[in-house]
Design a protein around this motif. Structure first.
Motif, PDB file in Angstrom:
ATOM      1  N   PRO A  41       6.960 -11.361 -13.810  1.00 57.44           N
ATOM      2  CA  PRO A  41       5.710 -10.693 -12.873  1.00 57.44           C
ATOM      3  C   PRO A  41       6.677 -10.793 -11.800  1.00 57.44           C
ATOM      4  O   PRO A  41       7.054 -11.046 -10.684  1.00 57.44           O
ATOM      5  CB  PRO A  41       4.430 -12.006 -12.483  1.00 57.44           C
ATOM      6  N   PRO A  42       5.245  -9.455 -10.627  1.00 57.41           N
ATOM      7  CA  PRO A  42       6.084  -8.633  -9.541  1.00 57.41           C
ATOM      8  C   PRO A  42       6.251  -9.855  -8.685  1.00 57.41           C
ATOM      9  O   PRO A  42       4.827 -10.329  -8.944  1.00 57.41           O
ATOM     10  CB  PRO A  42       5.278  -7.633  -9.299  1.00 57.41           C
ATOM     11  N   HIS A  43       6.747 -10.156  -7.898  1.00 55.83           N
ATOM     12  CA  HIS A  43       6.736 -10.839  -6.596  1.00 55.83           C
ATOM     13  C   HIS A  43       7.027  -9.763  -4.952  1.00 55.83           C
ATOM     14  O   HIS A  43       7.906  -9.719  -4.254  1.00 55.83           O
ATOM     15  CB  HIS A  43       7.553 -11.549  -6.522  1.00 55.83           C
ATOM     16  N   VAL A  44       5.580  -9.381  -4.294  1.00 50.46           N
ATOM     17  CA  VAL A  44       5.365  -8.572  -3.118  1.00 50.46           C
ATOM     18  C   VAL A  44       5.450  -9.268  -2.676  1.00 50.46           C
ATOM     19  O   VAL A  44       4.396 -10.352  -2.336  1.00 50.46           O
ATOM     20  CB  VAL A  44       5.036  -7.147  -3.884  1.00 50.46           C
ATOM     21  N   ALA A  45       6.296  -9.062  -1.489  1.00 54.57           N
ATOM     22  CA  ALA A  45       5.681  -9.429  -0.193  1.00 54.57           C
ATOM     23  C   ALA A  45       5.924  -8.832   1.020  1.00 54.57           C
ATOM     24  O   ALA A  45       6.750  -7.723   1.037  1.00 54.57           O
ATOM     25  CB  ALA A  45       7.307 -10.557   0.445  1.00 54.57           C
ATOM     26  N   VAL A  46       5.019  -8.934   2.219  1.00 53.96           N
ATOM     27  CA  VAL A  46       5.437  -7.577   3.606  1.00 53.96           C
ATOM     28  C   VAL A  46       6.539  -8.219   4.469  1.00 53.96           C
ATOM     29  O   VAL A  46       6.344  -9.440   5.318  1.00 53.96           O
ATOM     30  CB  VAL A  46       4.847  -6.925   3.851  1.00 53.96           C
ATOM     31  N   THR A  47       7.528  -7.500   4.718  1.00 58.65           N
ATOM     32  CA  THR A  47       8.492  -7.776   6.045  1.00 58.65           C
ATOM     33  C   THR A  47       8.663  -7.018   7.054  1.00 58.65           C
ATOM     34  O   THR A  47       9.266  -7.797   8.202  1.00 58.65           O
ATOM     35  CB  THR A  47      10.143  -7.891   5.089  1.00 58.65           C
ATOM     36  N   LYS A  48       7.487  -6.271   7.374  1.00 64.80           N
ATOM     37  CA  LYS A  48       7.760  -5.848   8.368  1.00 64.80           C
ATOM     38  C   LYS A  48       6.027  -4.598   8.051  1.00 64.80           C
ATOM     39  O   LYS A  48       5.596  -3.865   6.846  1.00 64.80           O
ATOM     40  CB  LYS A  48       8.310  -4.460   8.417  1.00 64.80           C
ATOM     41  N   ALA A  49       5.515  -4.872   9.465  1.00 64.90           N
ATOM     42  CA  ALA A  49       4.109  -4.336   8.985  1.00 64.90           C
ATOM     43  C   ALA A  49       3.828  -3.790  10.271  1.00 64.90           C
ATOM     44  O   ALA A  49       3.760  -4.436  11.563  1.00 64.90           O
ATOM     45  CB  ALA A  49       3.426  -5.103   9.360  1.00 64.90           C
ATOM     46  N   TYR A  50       3.976  -2.142  10.908  1.00 64.23           N
ATOM     47  CA  TYR A  50       3.611  -1.654  12.244  1.00 64.23           C
ATOM     48  C   TYR A  50       2.217  -0.477  12.617  1.00 64.23           C
ATOM     49  O   TYR A  50       1.722   0.044  11.431  1.00 64.23           O
ATOM     50  CB  TYR A  50       4.242  -1.931  13.385  1.00 64.23           C
ATOM     51  N   VAL A  51       1.884  -0.438  13.141  1.00 64.28           N
ATOM     52  CA  VAL A  51       0.698   0.494  13.282  1.00 64.28           C
ATOM     53  C   VAL A  51       0.476   1.109  14.323  1.00 64.28           C
ATOM     54  O   VAL A  51       0.824   0.562  16.020  1.00 64.28           O
ATOM     55  CB  VAL A  51      -1.065   0.331  13.181  1.00 64.28           C
ATOM     56  N   TYR A  52       0.273   2.769  14.289  1.00 63.31           N
ATOM     57  CA  TYR A  52       0.838   3.477  15.659  1.00 63.31           C
ATOM     58  C   TYR A  52      -0.434   3.511  16.381  1.00 63.31           C
ATOM     59  O   TYR A  52      -1.560   3.367  16.031  1.00 63.31           O
ATOM     60  CB  TYR A  52       0.898   4.678  15.161  1.00 63.31           C
ATOM     61  N   GLN A  53      -0.303   3.806  17.987  1.00 62.05           N
ATOM     62  CA  GLN A  53      -1.482   3.488  18.992  1.00 62.05           C
ATOM     63  C   GLN A  53      -1.898   4.979  18.603  1.00 62.05           C
ATOM     64  O   GLN A  53      -1.248   6.464  18.722  1.00 62.05           O
ATOM     65  CB  GLN A  53      -0.459   3.315  20.487  1.00 62.05           C
ATOM     66  N   SER A  54      -2.627   4.947  18.497  1.00 60.18           N
ATOM     67  CA  SER A  54      -3.521   6.501  18.624  1.00 60.18           C
ATOM     68  C   SER A  54      -3.692   7.092  20.072  1.00 60.18           C
ATOM     69  O   SER A  54      -3.923   6.135  20.945  1.00 60.18           O
ATOM     70  CB  SER A  54      -5.257   6.750  18.012  1.00 60.18           C
ATOM     71  N   PHE A  55      -3.933   8.748  20.809  1.00 59.46           N
ATOM     72  CA  PHE A  55      -3.368   8.908  21.712  1.00 59.46           C
ATOM     73  C   PHE A  55      -4.814   9.793  21.610  1.00 59.46           C
ATOM     74  O   PHE A  55      -5.057  10.138  20.512  1.00 59.46           O
ATOM     75  CB  PHE A  55      -2.714   9.525  22.052  1.00 59.46           C
ATOM     76  N   GLY A  56      -5.540  10.157  23.156  1.00 60.71           N
ATOM     77  CA  GLY A  56      -6.099  11.199  23.330  1.00 60.71           C
ATOM     78  C   GLY A  56      -7.355  11.350  22.103  1.00 60.71           C
ATOM     79  O   GLY A  56      -7.882  10.372  21.824  1.00 60.71           O
ATOM     80  N   SER A  57      -7.481  12.881  21.396  1.00 60.35           N
ATOM     81  CA  SER A  57      -9.429  11.966  21.186  1.00 60.35           C
ATOM     82  C   SER A  57      -8.601  12.072  19.188  1.00 60.35           C
ATOM     83  O   SER A  57      -9.617  12.769  18.354  1.00 60.35           O
ATOM     84  CB  SER A  57      -9.621  13.930  21.144  1.00 60.35           C
TER      85      SER A  57
END
Length: 172
Positions: A41-57
């Protein structure tokens, strides 16, 4: 005698080459099976996770995940949820127009190949999110990733400024 020799050589070439190719393929499949990865079976893992800060409107920003799959079969990321967003996060893919403009196109799912993985980028697949409130760099945003076959993964993505170095982020 040379006519007989030529016919034998032609027959061997016509039959021998495909038999040899099948033998090599069978040996490769045997090795794959012996390694225990065939049909696993598949064995998925997350090795990096980030989200950009939003700006302005701008009400939306993007999250990015690096997914690895060391299983023997591919899986598909089919749904993303977050309690830290106003609306459900959406998988999207960026495209460029002939005039140099960019736009996002929603996608239903993305494949995480077996023995490989998927790296989301600002120029390809990403996750479109609408933050609740204002996210600051260093804060963490929770996500649940759901797959077609594998178990859901609960992760935390670090908020970063767009363009920030992401190679030293902690593992989610």
């Amino acid at each position: 005698m040379s006519v007989l020799s030529a016919r034998l050589r032609a027959s061997f070439t016509a039959v021998g080459v495909p038999v040899l190719a099948c033998g090599i393929a069978l040996a490769g499949l045997g090795a794959w099976t012996a390694s225990g990865r065939a049909g696993s079976p598949p064995h998925v893992a997350v090795t990096k996770a980030y989200v950009y800060q939003s700006f302005g409107s701008t009400p939306e920003t993007a999250a990015f995940f690096t997914l690895t799959n060391d299983g023997g079969s591919a899986d598909r990321l089919v749904h993303i949820a977050s309690t830290d967003t106003v609306a459900p996060p959406r998988l999207s893919e960026h495209h460029m127009t002939f005039s140099g403009g960019a736009y996002r196109q929603p996608v239903d799912s993305v494949t995480v190949p077996a023995g490989d993985g998927l790296t989301m980028t600002p120029h390809g697949i990403d996750v479109t999110v609408r933050p609740k409130g204002t996210w600051r760099p260093g804060e963490e945003v929770s996500f649940t990733l759901r797959f077609a076959q594998g178990k859901p993964l609960k992760i935390r993505a670090v908020v970063v400024r767009p363009g920030a170095q992401t190679d030293r982020l902690p593992r989610p």
